[in-house]
Design a protein around this motif. Structure first.
Motif, PDB file in Angstrom:
ATOM      1  N   UNK A  22       0.826  -1.206   0.000  1.00  0.00           N
ATOM      2  CA  UNK A  22       0.000   0.000   0.000  1.00  0.00           C
ATOM      3  C   UNK A  22       0.860   1.256   0.000  1.00  0.00           C
ATOM      4  N   UNK A  23       1.986   1.179   0.703  1.00  0.00           N
ATOM      5  CA  UNK A  23       2.887   2.340   0.767  1.00  0.00           C
ATOM      6  C   UNK A  23       3.625   2.571  -0.547  1.00  0.00           C
ATOM      7  N   UNK A  24       3.963   1.483  -1.227  1.00  0.00           N
ATOM      8  CA  UNK A  24       4.823   1.580  -2.409  1.00  0.00           C
ATOM      9  C   UNK A  24       4.067   1.642  -3.735  1.00  0.00           C
ATOM     10  N   UNK A  25       2.785   1.266  -3.723  1.00  0.00           N
ATOM     11  CA  UNK A  25       1.995   1.275  -4.950  1.00  0.00           C
ATOM     12  C   UNK A  25       0.663   1.972  -4.672  1.00  0.00           C
ATOM     13  N   UNK A  26       0.623   3.295  -4.821  1.00  0.00           N
ATOM     14  CA  UNK A  26      -0.577   4.060  -4.461  1.00  0.00           C
ATOM     15  C   UNK A  26      -1.844   3.606  -5.169  1.00  0.00           C
ATOM     16  N   UNK A  31      -7.401  -0.883  -2.657  1.00  0.00           N
ATOM     17  CA  UNK A  31      -7.675  -2.315  -2.820  1.00  0.00           C
ATOM     18  C   UNK A  31      -7.071  -3.116  -1.665  1.00  0.00           C
ATOM     19  N   UNK A  32      -5.835  -2.816  -1.322  1.00  0.00           N
ATOM     20  CA  UNK A  32      -5.162  -3.522  -0.230  1.00  0.00           C
ATOM     21  C   UNK A  32      -5.859  -3.252   1.096  1.00  0.00           C
ATOM     22  N   UNK A  33      -6.283  -2.027   1.309  1.00  0.00           N
ATOM     23  CA  UNK A  33      -7.008  -1.706   2.542  1.00  0.00           C
ATOM     24  C   UNK A  33      -8.318  -2.487   2.614  1.00  0.00           C
TER      25      UNK A  33
END
Length: 269
Positions: A22-26, A31-33
């Protein structure tokens, strides 16, 4: 208590991986959240992912998720098996370097988990809902598994497209199947009519294993084979019809994923 701690540790590892992505691919952050970081445990995340995959215009994800959540609460072994499946993919697939990848993206892993739910419902006598999940599993993932088929833990369906598994088939713990594998019958006979695949087996792409036969522990079935009779333990077979060509070079071919049957002419390591 130890199993609980292992499940908790696994979940914490997953969340760390998710936060890093989530930090590296905005573009993937929301989606990750939604899939991982908003959930309080692994089974909540898993039920969210799977229910959204198999929902359709008539059967909403929320209704399906309630069934998944119920099963995970009443049968925690289903959750344990899912974790073992993820670990199996991580250990066996050279293209995977974290736990999150199979959970989010691999239809083979997801199809096995949907089948576990269909099997749970089948054993509860809820056959029509189980058949609905089988149908959605086939449509969503291209994997067709009868709800009554028995599948153990630590199982990997690699690529998975076109896998077909019949009603009375059994796949024991720690087995790897590649795409387009069939565990089928030999006709329209009734009763116990499908293969029994024992622990540690590797089944290559496109293999067809037909009839109520046994694929012995630690054996290997070469790609494109048609297997019509029992395969002894720790034996490699290949061909149409399949014939014995040697012995696998390891105790559990499912782990090594070494599919070249020409190397199987020695003794077990």
């Amino acid at each position: 208590m130890q199993v609980l701690n292992q499940t908790t540790d696994f979940w914490l590892d997953l969340k760390k991986e998710a936060q890093s992505i989530a930090n590296n691919e905005p573009l993937l952050a929301s989606y990750i959240h939604a899939c991982i970081l908003t959930h309080h445990n692994f089974e909540s995340s898993l039920s969210f992912i799977l229910s959204n995959k198999v929902a359709d215009d008539v059967m909403p994800a929320l209704a399906i998720r309630e069934v998944f959540d119920e099963a995970y609460l009443l049968e925690p072994a289903i959750v344990d098996s899912a974790i073992e499946d993820i670990k199996a993919v991580h250990e066996r697939d050279a293209a995977v370097n974290n736990y999150l990848t199979p959970l989010l993206y691999f239809k083979g892993f997801q199809a096995v988990q949907v089948h576990r739910m269909a099997n749970y419902l089948w054993k509860k006598g809820r056959h029509q809902l189980a058949l609905f999940l089988q149908s959605r599993n086939s449509e969503a993932y291209g994997v067709d598994i009868h709800p009554a088929a028995q599948i153990g833990k630590g199982v990997m369906f690699d690529h998975a497209t076109g896998i077909v598994i019949g009603e009375t088939a059994v796949i024991e713990d720690y087995v790897s199947l590649l795409q387009s594998v069939t565990l089928g019958g030999t006709g329209n006979e009734s009763g116990d009519r499908h293969p029994k695949v024992r622990q540690g087996v590797l089944v290559g792409a496109g293999a067809k294993i037909l009839g109520n036969i046994e694929i012995g522990e630690g054996s290997k079935v070469g790609a494109g084979s048609v297997v019509l009779s029992d395969v002894p333990p720790h034996t490699t077979v290949v061909g149409v019809p399949a014939k014995v060509v040697g012995r696998p070079c390891c105790q559990r071919p499912c782990d090594s994923m070494r599919q070249n049957v020409l190397e199987d002419n020695g003794t077990l390591e």
